[in-house]
Scaffold this motif. Sequence first.
Motif, PDB file in Angstrom:
ATOM      1  N   GLY A  79      51.927  -1.972  39.979  1.00 12.31           N
ATOM      2  CA  GLY A  79      52.283  -1.055  38.909  1.00 12.31           C
ATOM      3  C   GLY A  79      52.280   0.399  39.327  1.00 12.31           C
ATOM      4  O   GLY A  79      51.969   0.743  40.472  1.00 12.31           O
ATOM      5  N   LEU A  80      52.602   1.250  38.374  1.00 14.22           N
ATOM      6  CA  LEU A  80      52.660   2.687  38.590  1.00 14.22           C
ATOM      7  C   LEU A  80      51.248   3.242  38.723  1.00 14.22           C
ATOM      8  O   LEU A  80      50.400   2.998  37.864  1.00 14.22           O
ATOM      9  CB  LEU A  80      53.386   3.359  37.421  1.00 14.22           C
ATOM     10  CG  LEU A  80      53.655   4.847  37.554  1.00 14.22           C
ATOM     11  CD1 LEU A  80      54.652   5.121  38.684  1.00 14.22           C
ATOM     12  CD2 LEU A  80      54.176   5.407  36.246  1.00 14.22           C
ATOM     13  N   ALA A  81      50.992   3.990  39.789  1.00 13.23           N
ATOM     14  CA  ALA A  81      49.659   4.527  40.049  1.00 13.23           C
ATOM     15  C   ALA A  81      49.576   6.031  39.831  1.00 13.23           C
ATOM     16  O   ALA A  81      48.487   6.563  39.657  1.00 13.23           O
ATOM     17  CB  ALA A  81      49.242   4.205  41.485  1.00 13.23           C
ATOM     18  N   GLY A  82      50.717   6.730  39.836  1.00 12.21           N
ATOM     19  CA  GLY A  82      50.662   8.172  39.665  1.00 12.21           C
ATOM     20  C   GLY A  82      52.000   8.790  39.332  1.00 12.21           C
ATOM     21  O   GLY A  82      53.043   8.316  39.785  1.00 12.21           O
ATOM     22  N   SER A 103      48.849   0.786  37.350  1.00 13.27           N
ATOM     23  CA  SER A 103      47.815   0.390  38.300  1.00 13.27           C
ATOM     24  C   SER A 103      47.017   1.641  38.648  1.00 13.27           C
ATOM     25  O   SER A 103      47.163   2.215  39.713  1.00 13.27           O
ATOM     26  CB  SER A 103      48.454  -0.224  39.547  1.00 13.27           C
ATOM     27  OG  SER A 103      47.453  -0.623  40.460  1.00 13.27           O
ATOM     28  N   THR A 104      46.209   2.079  37.700  1.00 10.43           N
ATOM     29  CA  THR A 104      45.482   3.334  37.858  1.00 10.43           C
ATOM     30  C   THR A 104      44.054   3.097  38.330  1.00 10.43           C
ATOM     31  O   THR A 104      43.436   2.094  38.003  1.00 10.43           O
ATOM     32  CB  THR A 104      45.458   4.106  36.529  1.00 10.43           C
ATOM     33  OG1 THR A 104      44.932   3.260  35.501  1.00 10.43           O
ATOM     34  CG2 THR A 104      46.851   4.566  36.137  1.00 10.43           C
ATOM     35  N   SER A 105      43.551   4.063  39.073  1.00  5.93           N
ATOM     36  CA  SER A 105      42.168   4.024  39.553  1.00  5.93           C
ATOM     37  C   SER A 105      41.348   5.014  38.733  1.00  5.93           C
ATOM     38  O   SER A 105      41.733   6.174  38.609  1.00  5.93           O
ATOM     39  CB  SER A 105      42.093   4.418  41.028  1.00  5.93           C
ATOM     40  OG  SER A 105      42.797   3.499  41.820  1.00  5.93           O
ATOM     41  N   GLY A 106      40.245   4.549  38.196  1.00  4.58           N
ATOM     42  CA  GLY A 106      39.366   5.425  37.431  1.00  4.58           C
ATOM     43  C   GLY A 106      38.136   4.676  36.972  1.00  4.58           C
ATOM     44  O   GLY A 106      38.073   3.447  37.037  1.00  4.58           O
ATOM     45  N   THR A 107      37.169   5.424  36.476  1.00  2.62           N
ATOM     46  CA  THR A 107      35.951   4.819  35.958  1.00  2.62           C
ATOM     47  C   THR A 107      36.269   4.062  34.673  1.00  2.62           C
ATOM     48  O   THR A 107      37.317   4.286  34.050  1.00  2.62           O
ATOM     49  CB  THR A 107      34.899   5.902  35.647  1.00  2.62           C
ATOM     50  OG1 THR A 107      35.371   6.690  34.535  1.00  2.62           O
ATOM     51  CG2 THR A 107      34.618   6.785  36.856  1.00  2.62           C
ATOM     52  N   PRO A 108      35.388   3.198  34.227  1.00  2.00           N
ATOM     53  CA  PRO A 108      35.628   2.520  32.948  1.00  2.00           C
ATOM     54  C   PRO A 108      35.835   3.509  31.790  1.00  2.00           C
ATOM     55  O   PRO A 108      36.703   3.289  30.939  1.00  2.00           O
ATOM     56  CB  PRO A 108      34.376   1.658  32.753  1.00  2.00           C
ATOM     57  CG  PRO A 108      33.919   1.352  34.156  1.00  2.00           C
ATOM     58  CD  PRO A 108      34.211   2.621  34.921  1.00  2.00           C
ATOM     59  N   PHE A 109      35.066   4.602  31.762  1.00  2.00           N
ATOM     60  CA  PHE A 109      35.242   5.591  30.694  1.00  2.00           C
ATOM     61  C   PHE A 109      36.616   6.257  30.791  1.00  2.00           C
ATOM     62  O   PHE A 109      37.315   6.414  29.791  1.00  2.00           O
ATOM     63  CB  PHE A 109      34.134   6.653  30.733  1.00  2.00           C
ATOM     64  CG  PHE A 109      34.262   7.677  29.638  1.00  2.00           C
ATOM     65  CD1 PHE A 109      33.916   7.362  28.328  1.00  2.00           C
ATOM     66  CD2 PHE A 109      34.746   8.953  29.910  1.00  2.00           C
ATOM     67  CE1 PHE A 109      34.044   8.303  27.303  1.00  2.00           C
ATOM     68  CE2 PHE A 109      34.882   9.896  28.899  1.00  2.00           C
ATOM     69  CZ  PHE A 109      34.534   9.565  27.589  1.00  2.00           C
ATOM     70  N   GLN A 110      37.026   6.633  32.003  1.00  2.00           N
ATOM     71  CA  GLN A 110      38.351   7.221  32.174  1.00  2.00           C
ATOM     72  C   GLN A 110      39.441   6.253  31.707  1.00  2.00           C
ATOM     73  O   GLN A 110      40.377   6.648  31.012  1.00  2.00           O
ATOM     74  CB  GLN A 110      38.587   7.598  33.641  1.00  2.00           C
ATOM     75  CG  GLN A 110      37.796   8.801  34.088  1.00  2.00           C
ATOM     76  CD  GLN A 110      37.898   9.043  35.584  1.00  2.00           C
ATOM     77  OE1 GLN A 110      38.032   8.101  36.380  1.00  2.00           O
ATOM     78  NE2 GLN A 110      37.810  10.306  35.978  1.00  2.00           N
ATOM     79  N   GLN A 111      39.294   4.981  32.059  1.00  2.00           N
ATOM     80  CA  GLN A 111      40.286   3.987  31.645  1.00  2.00           C
ATOM     81  C   GLN A 111      40.366   3.902  30.119  1.00  2.00           C
ATOM     82  O   GLN A 111      41.453   3.777  29.550  1.00  2.00           O
ATOM     83  CB  GLN A 111      39.955   2.607  32.243  1.00  2.00           C
ATOM     84  CG  GLN A 111      40.055   2.538  33.754  1.00  2.00           C
ATOM     85  CD  GLN A 111      41.477   2.546  34.298  1.00  2.00           C
ATOM     86  OE1 GLN A 111      42.443   2.361  33.580  1.00  2.00           O
ATOM     87  NE2 GLN A 111      41.604   2.756  35.599  1.00  2.00           N
TER      88      GLN A 111
END
Length: 178
Positions: free
Chosen positions: A33-36, A86-94
């Motif tokens: 997926g799109l990451a950025g 397909s993003t990378s982040g903490t659970p709170f950020q998500q």
Amino acid sequence: MTTTPATATTDTSVHTIIDSPVGPLTLVTRESGLAGVYMTEHRHIPAQETFGPRVAATDHPVLARTTEQLAGYFAGDIRDFDIDLSTSGTPFQQRVWAALRDIPYGETVSYGELAAVLGQPTASRAVGLANGRNPVSIIVPCHRVVGANGSMTGYGGGIDRKRWLLGFEHGTQQPVLG
């Protein structure tokens, strides 16, 4: 739009750069997926070597779909994106980024209102920090979050772009930025 947590060890990143009314946009994708979506002079942009090789947008289905939908958005033909993320982040950020996708086109909410939606009404500062780390600008509409008094507050792509995007969504005619 679905979100899959990024797994850099199993996904191959590639990127492309497209033109837009807010200047060049770098689109980064992984196989899932799109990451950025990054603007020039974007705050909190990852190191370019993490973007993978540059390819033509038509060479990757996620990049092609994103390019097509962004063109539709800027033409005023679409208001909601249907792109796997397909993003990378903490659970709170998500959680914050998921809540951002629920803000309707052309509307704004304050950081405090968004914190309340998340069930954490005293977490407006944490919401602001997570909002600022959103890696998928425009698609995940972090530009729709404003100060408690409606003021234009920080935006990863710059306040001028935030103002342009909000004006565009409100139907204000504006010159192309970039």
